[in-house]
Each structure stands twice: as structure tokens, then as C-alpha cells.
Design a protein around this motif. Structure first.
Motif, mmCIF file in Angstrom:
data_model
loop_
_atom_site.group_PDB
_atom_site.id
_atom_site.type_symbol
_atom_site.label_atom_id
_atom_site.label_comp_id
_atom_site.label_asym_id
_atom_site.label_seq_id
_atom_site.Cartn_x
_atom_site.Cartn_y
_atom_site.Cartn_z
ATOM 1 N N CYS A 182 -47.296 2.967 -4.130
ATOM 2 C CA CYS A 182 -48.019 1.751 -4.791
ATOM 3 C C CYS A 182 -48.910 2.742 -5.618
ATOM 4 C CB CYS A 182 -48.792 1.351 -3.914
ATOM 5 S SG CYS A 182 -47.754 0.036 -2.993
ATOM 6 N N VAL A 183 -49.625 3.908 -5.420
ATOM 7 C CA VAL A 183 -50.305 4.594 -6.217
ATOM 8 C C VAL A 183 -49.498 5.318 -7.222
ATOM 9 C CG1 VAL A 183 -51.615 6.799 -6.411
ATOM 10 C CG2 VAL A 183 -52.161 5.315 -4.423
ATOM 11 N N GLY A 184 -48.503 5.534 -7.334
ATOM 12 C CA GLY A 184 -47.460 6.003 -8.209
ATOM 13 C C GLY A 184 -47.100 4.822 -9.340
ATOM 14 N N PHE A 185 -46.971 3.724 -8.798
ATOM 15 C CA PHE A 185 -46.595 2.567 -9.733
ATOM 16 C C PHE A 185 -47.911 2.233 -10.554
ATOM 17 C CE2 PHE A 185 -44.719 -0.796 -11.748
ATOM 18 C CZ PHE A 185 -44.599 -1.753 -11.036
ATOM 19 N N CYS A 186 -48.893 2.223 -9.780
ATOM 20 C CA CYS A 186 -50.223 2.011 -10.623
ATOM 21 C C CYS A 186 -50.644 3.122 -11.538
ATOM 22 C CB CYS A 186 -51.438 1.596 -9.700
ATOM 23 S SG CYS A 186 -51.058 0.187 -8.787
ATOM 24 N N VAL A 187 -50.569 4.036 -11.220
ATOM 25 C CA VAL A 187 -51.201 5.392 -12.035
ATOM 26 C C VAL A 187 -50.070 5.733 -12.874
ATOM 27 C CG1 VAL A 187 -51.757 7.694 -11.988
ATOM 28 C CG2 VAL A 187 -52.749 6.356 -10.155
ATOM 29 N N SER A 219 -45.625 11.328 -6.870
ATOM 30 C CA SER A 219 -47.165 10.737 -6.881
ATOM 31 C C SER A 219 -48.345 11.730 -6.563
ATOM 32 C CB SER A 219 -47.287 9.817 -5.826
ATOM 33 O OG SER A 219 -46.593 8.583 -6.142
ATOM 34 N N THR A 220 -47.778 13.218 -5.912
ATOM 35 C CA THR A 220 -49.018 14.001 -5.890
ATOM 36 C C THR A 220 -48.873 15.119 -6.877
ATOM 37 O OG1 THR A 220 -47.224 15.124 -4.326
ATOM 38 C CG2 THR A 220 -48.799 13.602 -3.357
ATOM 39 N N LEU A 221 -47.765 15.455 -7.393
ATOM 40 C CA LEU A 221 -47.940 16.681 -8.301
ATOM 41 C C LEU A 221 -48.633 16.406 -9.603
ATOM 42 C CD1 LEU A 221 -46.449 19.265 -8.725
ATOM 43 C CD2 LEU A 221 -44.807 17.996 -10.264
ATOM 44 N N PRO A 222 -48.710 15.167 -10.196
ATOM 45 C CA PRO A 222 -49.834 14.899 -11.252
ATOM 46 C C PRO A 222 -51.399 15.301 -10.923
ATOM 47 C CG PRO A 222 -48.370 13.070 -11.045
ATOM 48 C CD PRO A 222 -48.074 14.004 -9.956
ATOM 49 N N TYR A 223 -51.862 15.129 -9.599
ATOM 50 C CA TYR A 223 -53.119 15.500 -9.474
ATOM 51 C C TYR A 223 -53.313 17.014 -9.243
ATOM 52 C CZ TYR A 223 -53.863 10.475 -8.052
ATOM 53 O OH TYR A 223 -54.056 9.285 -8.261
ATOM 54 N N CYS A 263 -43.538 13.116 -13.943
ATOM 55 C CA CYS A 263 -43.977 12.163 -12.753
ATOM 56 C C CYS A 263 -44.618 11.040 -12.845
ATOM 57 C CB CYS A 263 -44.524 13.407 -11.781
ATOM 58 S SG CYS A 263 -43.654 14.845 -11.135
ATOM 59 N N LEU A 264 -45.801 11.054 -13.623
ATOM 60 C CA LEU A 264 -46.569 9.733 -13.809
ATOM 61 C C LEU A 264 -45.609 8.796 -14.462
ATOM 62 C CD1 LEU A 264 -49.553 11.159 -15.634
ATOM 63 C CD2 LEU A 264 -49.559 10.032 -13.314
ATOM 64 N N GLY A 265 -44.663 8.926 -15.401
ATOM 65 C CA GLY A 265 -43.802 8.009 -15.869
ATOM 66 C C GLY A 265 -42.725 7.487 -15.007
ATOM 67 N N LEU A 266 -42.228 8.474 -14.120
ATOM 68 C CA LEU A 266 -41.113 8.079 -13.294
ATOM 69 C C LEU A 266 -41.520 7.252 -12.057
ATOM 70 C CD1 LEU A 266 -38.120 8.813 -12.817
ATOM 71 C CD2 LEU A 266 -38.699 10.650 -11.215
ATOM 72 N N SER A 267 -42.550 7.535 -11.452
ATOM 73 C CA SER A 267 -43.083 6.744 -10.342
ATOM 74 C C SER A 267 -43.324 5.440 -10.906
ATOM 75 C CB SER A 267 -44.390 7.295 -9.700
ATOM 76 O OG SER A 267 -45.368 7.861 -10.579
ATOM 77 N N THR A 268 -43.602 5.296 -12.006
ATOM 78 C CA THR A 268 -44.227 3.823 -12.534
ATOM 79 C C THR A 268 -42.705 3.070 -12.791
ATOM 80 O OG1 THR A 268 -45.908 4.518 -13.881
ATOM 81 C CG2 THR A 268 -45.234 2.347 -14.280
ATOM 82 N N MET A 269 -41.716 4.198 -13.028
ATOM 83 C CA MET A 269 -40.360 3.342 -13.171
ATOM 84 C C MET A 269 -39.850 2.858 -11.995
ATOM 85 S SD MET A 269 -39.467 3.145 -16.238
ATOM 86 C CE MET A 269 -37.547 2.561 -16.118
ATOM 87 N N PHE A 270 -40.160 3.429 -11.043
ATOM 88 C CA PHE A 270 -39.677 3.001 -9.782
ATOM 89 C C PHE A 270 -39.974 1.578 -9.228
ATOM 90 C CE2 PHE A 270 -38.090 6.927 -8.977
ATOM 91 C CZ PHE A 270 -38.850 7.906 -8.277
#
Lengths: 635, 220
Positions: free
Chosen positions: A45-50, A227-231, A426-433
Motif C-alpha cells: 500500500c505504501v508503494g502504491f501511494c508513494v 518500497s524500501t529502496l527509495p527511502y 522503484c517508485l514507479g514500479l510499486s505504483t504500477m503493481f
């Protein structure tokens, strides 16, 4: 006092009751996928939102709407609009245990259109979002060389000088508009497919497919990294940025509050829109993810935690971005000043070191007093740090032009470039999920494909069709098409869907029933804050944003900016009007998903009326239940 | 005696003659601009007569190299109009006739040929030792056989394809194992029920569908 709601017969037959939910929970019916653990769910969920918006939209809004003062409308609207909507989607998904189409159909068959609209929006947004990821991958592939290809202009054919287009603009502009996009001069001029872009697009879609192959089984593992790598990367950049000259100027510029901006209504509107889009609401993905939870998962807590993580990430990313922008602005300022000083030294044959940054102003004044005509003829540039700082761009311009330029000025540039583009990827891919989830699950619910087709095949078909249609963005004019999609496919329909969602849950499903459901799931009834926001505040905010958006878009002349080397103001982008046939496309992008909502309701009404004629209805009244029998299929 | 007077006159007049040959903005003169502090910062050296001498010697070297002759000397390089910026004009005289100047075009070609050596003599670069009017030669672009990005792309795509195939194959195997498991159980039970098994001998008989209990095996 019961809150008024619209009549909704047969609701109990369409949804599982509390007892059935308990039974399903105990028996662990293995048909529906489940999260391996809570961490996977939260990270997804964090990945989708961020997403990319946190990195390249929020910092720009913050800086242009009064810096630190922008936090006030942002936080207020986060609490009044973002958190209630998020809690609503989580709760309804967890209760009705279905994707978006399933949930709205269960609430009322006439509301299927809301789910279908979510499907269309997820599909269209997913298409252009993955193209941005393809661009990120192209830059990532090109980061494995020293010097970076966008750090210097290429030499022209007969080795006499630099390529003219590059010399007049800048190496980063040239690499973006010419080497990457090979952009044409207008949206009508398609220019054919660019093979390197097609390859990158293929790579992006294949990578997405491998991660989404088995639904949350595979994405659940992938999000540990994405979701963690961007941070991690943001922190590395923050540390690096703070050691660079001028970074603190950037951060100061970002957060300096200008409270007058709070009087400007567009500040509040932009804040509301940013909160709304940043939460990836109304895509249907969040409802789906939440439905894989256990029934007694505390969705209220999840909603609050994820909202604050999202807000925090926006502010954190803004700090990092502006520390680097501050560094770039200072470098530009120093270069500008150096150029002017050199010109003065050369013209007046003064020894080196006579004019420095410190005494530039007074030296210039002295010389201007004695030799005004010569100074005039030199045509010195005005060097102002504030101007360079406010060149803070947004969107693709920030990532691919401004930030890449800053990276070339840092030592060991390829390393920073690789890190930066991995983060964006990573930011884009987690939103694509979330987008894929919001596309595939409704397709399964609508039984578009035969039931026995495995999920791998359906995901594969969705990816393939999206890739083929997304080839539009691999043309020379692809950049303009993407901007078109971004403005229209992702804006108005989402607001419509979100508004319908709230009306559906509060007035058609019934807020009282919803409160009881939440009490059953998490153990206590939602308090006054939730009641007020769900019933009045959040729908009102969404409605206001929608009305203003709609009015602004409709009343203004729709234009776009184009890169034209032969235009007068080059390298400033040219403002062009869309050709007439684009309005058809705009209608397809924004109008069709919005109109699907009433359209499906109408369709179902007509279907019901037509089939009513052939129905042989019988009612059997018993003591315990009233059973209605029809000879046709129950709709 | 007369010869001595003539020699004296010549020696006195030569510099004057040389001065007239070297003029700022002369058609065959070249302007040079040097930025030592920009190039070397703290390690900058002072520009003095010795450095000027080195410059003349380097220029003579460049002319020798260009014409492939050993006739050029330090005297053939005449400098004038030195400023505090450190910039000056110079002209090159022909070794045979000291009043004749070498055309600017030839001087330019000579400088271009030995530019790297001239720069290095002074620890400077093309940007900090400027010959105004002579543009620095641009490095020819290095074109690798395969663009580096294709290599990275190939690696990533290979990994992705491997991943897809691995996952699909494992899905297929999982499904087949599940089906086989169910079918084997089902087959055994069905056999035991329908075809009477006595002492592990399967009795022949006609399979009567009416008595099958295959509701359990109906897939939803």
C-alpha cells in the motif's frame, strides 16, 4: 436517529453476513489469495501511494505556493480528505472481500459502472505511467558510462563545433529532447517509432509482468525491495546533498513561508488535488489489496499510518530534491558570475584576481561609470540566485533535465545517476503493481475471460495489449501524447469515481450498516471524526475540487508546449494549440470513464426492464424468510 | 669603421624595426591570452621575462616542427603590447628575411599542430592559453562498437526472460502436481468402489455410471 439512505433491496443476499465472514476466516477458504504477512500488505500500500508525484510534483507545489506555508493546507486536507477516503476504501474492501467491480456490484448492481470506470482509469493511467518508467530505464541504461552522455554536447559532422541544437540550448536538454525522445515539433507530426524507445518500453512491460505474474504472490515479494529502496536512496542523497555547496540555500528557499499564499484559493485547490492524487484513490487497487486481508485486520490504524507515511515521504523527498536544486542553482550562479568577470577582465585587460565575486558589484559600477558604452556592448548577463532557484521545474523536466544536470556537476556522477534512476524506477514500479491489480481483478470479476484461464494468462494479455497501445508514446510525438493522457485520463474521472464511491457507501450501502461492519471488524465503532468526514466534509471537498477543475479545463484554451529548434524563442518551449481532432481523444480519455458510471446503470435498468417481461415471478411467504423465485438468472 | 657604424646602427635599429613589424591588430599578428591563476590556482607562477622567453622558444619549436626545418630561432618570434591581463601580440619573421612576416594562416597551422606541446610547456589548457582566432581542435567522438546502454539492456532483459520462464514453468509444474495428486487419489478410490477389487485382482465388469459418486471430484 437513522441517517437517511436510498432504498437498496436485496443487499443482504449479495454480501456475506458477519457469521459467514467468521466462518470463512476460521476455515481459511483457500480460493482467495492472502497476504503472507502484514508487512507485505503495508509495504504494497505504501508503494502504491508513494510514487513519482511525491518526488516531482509536491516539491514544485510547495515552492511555488509559499514554501513552508503550503504545509498548512496540505496537512489540513490530508486529514480531512485523504485519511477518510483511504479508510473508506480499506474498510469496504476488507468487508466485502472483492475487487472494485465486485464491491460496487454487491452494494448495488446499478453501481457496477463505478467499478468499470476504475478499470478504465487504471488501464489508461497504467499505460502512460509505465512509459515514464521506460524513460527512467533508458536513463538508467545510459548511466553506466563516464562521462555521462548528457554532460557534454556531441560534436557535429565535420568536427568544427558542437551540434547547433545542443549549443543553443544545453547538453541535458539536447539529450532529453533529441537523443531520448527524438521529439517532433507538434503532436500531429508522429515521426514514426523510435526503436530504442520501443526496446525500453518492452523491457518495462516485461519486468512488470514478471513481478505481477502471480498476483500478490509475486508482488508481495517484490515490494520488499521496491518500497524500501527509495527511502535508502533518498537518505544517501540527503547526506550527499548537505555536503554540497548551496544545498542549504535550496532548502531555505523551499521552506521559507509566505503566508499570503494562503489567501489564494488555487493554493488550497492544488493542495487538495495533490492529496487526492497522491493517495492513488479511486483506482480500485487499494480496495483489492485490502480484500486479501483477514476480516479483523485493523483498517483504521492502517489508513492513518499509511497517510502519515505518504505525507512524510512528500516532505522528505522535497527536502532532498531542493538540497540538490540549491546546489545546481549555486553552480549556475557561480558560472554566470565567472563568465561576466572573465568578460570584464578580457575587455579591460585587468590582471586576474582583480575582480572577484566579492567586489564584482562595485567593480562593475566603477567601470560602468567610466566606460558605459563598452559595458553596454558586452551584454553581461544578470546573475541572480533567486532566479536560478525558482527555475524549479516539475514533472519529467525536474527528473530528466534539472536533476541530471545537477548530477553531472557532482563527483563520481555515474554512481549518483544510477542510484537516482533506480529510486525513480522503484517508485514507479510499486505504483504500477496497484494499477495492474486495479485492471486485472475487475476483468476477472466481470468474467470477460473464461474462468479456467489462469491468472498468468490474463495478466499477460493485459500487459501485451497495454504495450501495443503504449507504442503511441514511443513515437516522436510520444511526449505530447503522454502529457495529454496525464492531464485528462488521470484527473477528472478519478474525482468522479471518488465522489460516487463516497455517495455509494454512505447513502446506498448505508452509513449505519457500515459503522456496524467496522465495529464487527475492528472492535469499536468509528468515532465522530469519521462520521463527519465521511458524510459531509470529504464528499464536499472532492466535489469542490472537481467543479473547479472542470470549469478551468473547459473554459481555458487547451494548449501544450513543444520543442521546436526552429522557433524564435528557442530554447524556450513553444506554446501550441491542440488540433481539432484531439478533442475526440480528450473525450475518450476523460469522458468515457466518467460516463460509464451512469451509462452502466442505464444499461442495467434497460436489461432489467426487458427481462422483467419474460419473468414468471412467484413469492413464497414463510415465517422465517421471504423467498423470491425467478425463472431467469438472478442479476 | 664604417662597418662598425653600420653594425651599431643595425643593432640599434633592429628592435625598432622589430617593433614596427609587431603591431596590435596587424594582419599577420596573433593575439595570445593567458590565464594562469584560473588554471593553477595556488600553484600559479608569475609571468615574467623568463616565461616570455620560454614562449618564444616554444613558438620557434612549433614553426620548426611545422616546416620540418631547423632554421627557426627565438629571434624570429617578436612580441609586443603586453598587458597586465597577461595578453600580448606576436608575429613570426621568416629566418631568411627578417623583415618578412610569415602569413597568419601558416602560423595558425603550426600552432594547431603543436598545440598540445605548447600547452604542456606552460601547464595550461586550450582554455587558459588562448590563441585568439585559432579555435581548439575538438576531440573526435569515440564511437564504441556497441553502445554501452545496449549491453546493460541485454543483461536486464536476459534476467527478466529467465525470471518469466522460471515462474511460468514452476506454475505449470505446481498445477500438474496438484492435478496428478487429485486424479491419483480419485482414480484409486473410484476403482475400489466401482470395480470390485478382490485380493488385488481387478474384476472385470461394465462400469455403471449410475452408481458413481463423483460429486466430490467436480471442480467448481
Amino acid at each position: 436517529m437513522r441517517f437517511p439512505k436510498l432504498p437498496n433491496p436485496g443487499l443482504d443476499d449479495r454480501i456475506p453476513s458477519h457469521q459467514e465472514l467468521e466462518r470463512m476466516e476460521k476455515e481459511e477458504a483457500g480460493d482467495r489469495p492472502k497476504w503472507d504477512n502484514k508487512t507485505q500488505y503495508m509495504l504494497t500500500c505504501v508503494g502504491f501511494c508513494v510514487g513519482l508525484g511525491n518526488v516531482w510534483r509536491f516539491p514544485y507545489l510547495c515552492q511555488s505556493h509559499g514554501g513552508g506555508a503550503f504545509m498548512i493546507p496540505f496537512l489540513i486536507l490530508l486529514v480531512l480528505e485523504g485519511i477518510p477516503l483511504l479508510h473508506l476504501e480499506f474498510a469496504i474492501g476488507q468487508r466485502l472481500r472483492s475487487g472494485s467491480v465486485g464491491v460496487w456490484t454487491a452494494i448495488n448492481p446499478y453501481l457496477t459502472g463505478v467499478g468499470i470506470a476504475s478499470l478504465f482509469v487504471s488501464f489508461l493511467v497504467g499505460m502512460y505511467y509505465n512509459t515514464i518508467i521506460a524513460w527512467v530505464m533508458w536513463y538508467f541504461f545510459n548511466s553506466f558510462q563516464n562521462p555521462l552522455p548528457w554532460s557534454q554536447c556531441p560534436v557535429n559532422a565535420n568536427l568544427t563545433g558542437l551540434v547547433s541544437e545542443c549549443a543553443r540550448s544545453s547538453p541535458v536538454d539536447y539529450f532529453w529532447y533529441r537523443d531520448t525522445l527524438n521529439t517532433s515539433t507538434s503532436i500531429g507530426d508522429s515521426g514514426g517509432l523510435q526503436w530504442w524507445m520501443v526496446l525500453c518500453l518492452l523491457c518495462a512491460w516485461l519486468l512488470l509482468y514478471v513481478c505481477c505474474l502471480r498476483g500478490i504472490e509475486t508482488t508481495g515479494k517484490a515490494v520488499y525491495v521496491t518500497s524500501t529502496l527509495p527511502y535508502v536512496v533518498l537518505t544517501i542523497f540527503l547526506i550527499r546533498g548537505l555536503t554540497l555547496k548551496g544545498s542549504l540555500d535550496g532548502i531555505k528557499f523551499l521552506f521559507t513561508p509566505d503566508l499570503n499564499e494562503l489567501m489564494n484559493p488555487s493554493t488550497w485547490l492544488d493542495a487538495g488535488a495533490q492529496v487526492f492524487y497522491s493517495f492513488s484513490l479511486a483506482f480500485g487497487g487499494l480496495i483489492s489489496f485490502s480484500s486479501y486481508n483477514s476480516v479483523h485486520n485493523n483498517c483504521e490504524q492502517d489508513a492513518v499510518i499509511i497517510s502519515f507515511i505518504n505525507g512524510f515521504t512528500s516532505v522528505y523527498a522535497a527536502t532532498v530534491i531542493y538540497s540538490i536544486i540549491g546546489f545546481r542553482a549555486t553552480e549556475r550562479f557561480d558560472d554566470c558570475l565567472e563568465g561576466n568577470i572573465l568578460a570584464l577582465l578580457n575587455t579591460f585587460n585587468l590582471p586576474e584576481g582583480n575582480i572577484t565575486e566579492g567586489n564584482y558589484a562595485e567593480s562593475l559600477q566603477n567601470l560602468n561609470g567610466t566606460f558605459p558604452e563598452i559595458i553596454q556592448s558586452l551584454d553581461l548577463k544578470t546573475c541572480d540566485l533567486q532566479t536560478f532557484l525558482s527555475q524549479g521545474v516539475e514533472g519529467t523536466g525536474l527528473a530528466f533535465i534539472v536533476f541530471t544536470e545537477a548530477i553531472t556537476k557532482m563527483p563520481v556522477s555515474p554512481l549518483w545517476s544510477i542510484l537516482f534512476f533506480i529510486m525513480l524506477f522503484c517508485l514507479g514500479l510499486s505504483t504500477m503493481f496497484g494499477s495492474i491489480e486495479g485492471t486485472v481483478v475487475p476483468l476477472q470479476d466481470l468474467n470477460i475471460f473464461p474462468k479456467r484461464w489462469p491468472k498468468e494468462a490474463i495478466t499477460g494479455i493485459v500487459c501485451l495489449v497495454s504495450f501495443i497501445i503504449a507504442l503511441i508514446f514511443a513515437q516522436s510525438s510520444g511526449n505530447y501524447w503522454l502529457a495529454l493522457f496525464d492531464s485528462f485520463a488521470g484527473s477528472i474521472p478519478l474525482l468522479v469515481i471518488a465522489f460516487c464511491e463516497m455517495i455509494a457507501v454512505v447513502y446506498i450501502y448505508g452509513i449505519d450498516r457500515f459503522n456496524k461492519d467496522i465495529q464487527f471488524m475492528i472492535g469499536h465503532k468509528p468515532n465522530l471524526f469519521w462520521q463527519v468526514t465521511w458524510r459531509f466534509v470529504s464528499p464536499l471537498i472532492v466535489l469542490v475540487i472537481f467543479v473547479f477543475y472542470f470549469v478551468t479545463k473547459v473554459s481555458s484554451n487547451v494548449t501544450y508546449i513543444a520543442w521546436n529548434p526552429s522557433s524564435e524563442d528557442f530554447p524556450t518551449l513553444e506554446v501550441l494549440e491542440y488540433p481539432a481532432w484531439i478533442y475526440v481523444i480528450i473525450f475518450i480519455l476523460a469522458g468515457i470513464p466518467s460516463l460509464v458510471v451512469p451509462g452502466t446503470a442505464l444499461f442495467k435498468l434497460i436489461q432489467r426492464r426487458c427481462s422483467d417481461k419474460n419473468v414468471y415471478g412467484a413469492e413464497v411467504d414463510t415465517v422465517s424468510a421471504k423467498v423470491q423465485m425467478y425463472t431467469t438468472e438472478m442479476s | 669603421m664604417l662597418v662598425r657604424i653600420l653594425v651599431l646602427l643595425y643593432l640599434a635599429g633592429a628592435p625598432a624595426l622589430a617593433q614596427t613589424l609587431c603591431q596590435p591588430n596587424a594582419s599577420n599578428g596573433c593575439r595570445v591570452r593567458i590565464s594562469i591563476k584560473t588554471a593553477l590556482g595556488n600553484q600559479a607562477y608569475e609571468w615574467n621575462e623568463n616565461e616570455m622567453f620560454l614562449f618564444r622558444a616554444t613558438m620557434a619549436f612549433a614553426m620548426r616542427r611545422y616546416y620540418k626545418t631547423e632554421t627557426y630561432n627565438v629571434d624570429n618570434i617578436i612580441m609586443c603590447n603586453q598587458t597586465l591581463r597577461v595578453s600580448f601580440w606576436f608575429v613570426v619573421t621568416s629566418p631568411e628575411n627578417s623583415t618578412m612576416l610569415i602569413p597568419k594562416a601558416d602560423v595558425e597551422k603550426a600552432v594547431r599542430m603543436s598545440r598540445h606541446r605548447i600547452n604542456n610547456a606552460f601547464l595550461l589548457t586550450d582554455r587558459t592559453l588562448e590563441f585568439l582566432g585559432i579555435h581548439p581542435t575538438l576531440a573526435a567522438p569515440v564511437n564504441p562498437d556497441t553502445p554501452p546502454w545496449l549491453i546493460v539492456f541485454g543483461v536486464v532483459i536476459g534476467a527478466v526472460f529467465a525470471g518469466i520462464i522460471a515462474l511460468l514453468v514452476s506454475s505449470l509444474l505446481q498445477k500438474r502436481r496438484k492435478e496428478k495428486g487429485m486424479m491419483e487419489d480419485g482414480q484409486d478410490e473410484e476403482d475400489r468402489q466401482m470395480k470390485g477389487v478382490e485380493n488385488d485382482n481387478v474384476l472385470d465388469g461394465i462400469y455403471n455410471r449410475g452408481f458413481t459418486d463423483d460429486d466430490r471430484f467436480t471442480k467448481l
